[in-house]
Design an enzyme around this catalytic site. Structure first.
Site, PDB file in Angstrom:
ATOM      1  N   TYR A  14       0.900  -1.150   0.000  1.00 40.79           N
ATOM      2  CA  TYR A  14       0.000   0.000   0.000  1.00 40.79           C
ATOM      3  C   TYR A  14       0.939   1.199   0.000  1.00 40.79           C
ATOM      4  O   TYR A  14       1.836   1.283   0.857  1.00 40.79           O
ATOM      5  CB  TYR A  14      -0.865   0.088   1.269  1.00 40.79           C
ATOM      6  CG  TYR A  14      -1.643  -1.148   1.650  1.00 40.79           C
ATOM      7  CD1 TYR A  14      -2.254  -1.953   0.696  1.00 40.79           C
ATOM      8  CD2 TYR A  14      -1.785  -1.501   3.000  1.00 40.79           C
ATOM      9  CE1 TYR A  14      -2.982  -3.082   1.064  1.00 40.79           C
ATOM     10  CE2 TYR A  14      -2.508  -2.622   3.374  1.00 40.79           C
ATOM     11  CZ  TYR A  14      -3.093  -3.411   2.401  1.00 40.79           C
ATOM     12  OH  TYR A  14      -3.802  -4.521   2.763  1.00 40.79           O
ATOM     13  N   CYS A  17       1.486   2.973   3.390  1.00 44.42           N
ATOM     14  CA  CYS A  17       1.876   2.174   4.558  1.00 44.42           C
ATOM     15  C   CYS A  17       3.323   2.494   4.944  1.00 44.42           C
ATOM     16  O   CYS A  17       4.221   2.425   4.099  1.00 44.42           O
ATOM     17  CB  CYS A  17       1.718   0.688   4.209  1.00 44.42           C
ATOM     18  SG  CYS A  17       2.776  -0.426   5.145  1.00 44.42           S
ATOM     19  N   PHE A  19       5.516   0.816   6.627  1.00 41.27           N
ATOM     20  CA  PHE A  19       6.430  -0.319   6.476  1.00 41.27           C
ATOM     21  C   PHE A  19       6.820  -0.508   5.007  1.00 41.27           C
ATOM     22  O   PHE A  19       7.961  -0.832   4.694  1.00 41.27           O
ATOM     23  CB  PHE A  19       5.791  -1.598   7.043  1.00 41.27           C
ATOM     24  CG  PHE A  19       5.545  -1.534   8.523  1.00 41.27           C
ATOM     25  CD1 PHE A  19       6.602  -1.610   9.417  1.00 41.27           C
ATOM     26  CD2 PHE A  19       4.269  -1.383   9.029  1.00 41.27           C
ATOM     27  CE1 PHE A  19       6.398  -1.542  10.793  1.00 41.27           C
ATOM     28  CE2 PHE A  19       4.040  -1.316  10.397  1.00 41.27           C
ATOM     29  CZ  PHE A  19       5.109  -1.391  11.286  1.00 41.27           C
ATOM     30  N   CYS A  20       5.863  -0.278   4.113  1.00 37.54           N
ATOM     31  CA  CYS A  20       6.152  -0.359   2.671  1.00 37.54           C
ATOM     32  C   CYS A  20       7.068   0.794   2.253  1.00 37.54           C
ATOM     33  O   CYS A  20       7.988   0.614   1.443  1.00 37.54           O
ATOM     34  CB  CYS A  20       4.860  -0.305   1.865  1.00 37.54           C
ATOM     35  SG  CYS A  20       3.710  -1.650   2.241  1.00 37.54           S
TER      36      CYS A  20
END
Length: 282
Positions: A14, A17, A19-20
């Protein structure tokens, strides 16, 4: 000499996001080409091939296809692969075994052993980390980004109904939604996340004014980098720099980000990070 040329990478994500965003910052800084598959956060059919149902997921082909899960595992494993000439990517990934644990809420989740370690031999370790303290510091702040900094994002970007709506407008614009799906996600999601952010505030014991926690965390990071280094990694970012930058970057364009820039000392470091990543991407 890095063996990056042999890597074919596809990132399932995403866009908004944190973390992404961490993984993208790492891949961009290291000049690694990768394809992006934007995952629909409601249906998630793009990752139906995977029993692991979270993002980011990185599919890596270095001779044979391999799935890497968890942002910190992805970063540690790929970095190890770029430095070490001894092991295949498959062998390296096996050094980060998934372990099933139960959260305080009674939910079963996977944790990954060793995820902040680079799996290097003594000679390689000396080259990357001339002194032991450098490695310890990098690992400490990578963990801090995952365990603390990332939990300050939602309570800040969904702090008020107005901010929640602006955040979801951005999420729908940048994400993969159908027209009606996007409309409902924007308005229903904004309301839901406004209330979820209140629960997160309580769960993580945040102050009434969650901005103060964000400001304190960011200034703590700036203090750790210090006045005599461009980055925590010295003249170039290390994995901690990339993690913190990746997490903070998802707030760009939102009120929380603008407030952070005005009320903390993060701006010079943040601008240096932007510049160095843009140069690496060219």
């Amino acid at each position: 000499q890095l063996r990056a040329g042999s890597l074919q990478l596809t990132l399932y994500q995403y866009k908004t996001c944190p973390f992404c965003s961490k993984v993208r910052a790492f891949l961009d800084y290291h000049g690694l080409p990768y394809e992006i598959v934007e995952v629909n956060p409601i249906m998630r059919k793009e990752i139906k091939f995977s029993s692991y149902r979270k993002v980011p997921i990185l599919l890596a082909n270095a001779g044979s296809p391999l799935q890497l899960n968890d942002s910190s595992v992805i970063i540690s494993a790929i970095k190890t692969y770029l430095i070490s000439k001894r092991n295949s990517l498959e062998e390296i990934v096996s050094f980060y075994p998934p372990m099933k644990t139960v959260t305080e809420q009674g939910k079963e989740v996977f944790e990954y052993g060793n995820k902040y370690w680079l799996m290097l031999d003594e000679k390689e370790t000396k080259r990357v980390y001339p002194v032991k303290e450098v490695r310890v510091e990098e690992m400490k702040w990578r963990k801090w980004a995952d365990d603390w900094l990332v939990h300050l994002i939602s309570p800040n970007v969904y702090r008020t109904p107005r901010e929640a709506l602006a955040s979801f407008d951005y999420i729908v614009r940048e994400g993969k939604f159908g027209t009606m799906e996007g409309f409902f996600a924007k308005y229903m999601g904004a309301v839901a996340m406004f209330f979820v952010s209140k629960r997160l505030k309580k769960r993580h014991h945040l102050q009434d004014n969650v901005r103060e926690d964000l400001y304190e965390a960011v200034n703590e990071w700036v203090k750790a980098v210090g006045k005599h280094r461009l980055f925590m990694g010295g003249n170039q970012p290390n994995l901690a720099d990339l993690a913190v930058y990746g997490v903070l970057r998802v707030m760009e364009g939102l009120e929380a980000f603008d407030d952070m820039m005005v009320h903390t000392k993060i701006q010079p470091w943040y601008q240096r990070m932007e510049e160095v990543i843009q140069k690496a991407e060219v």
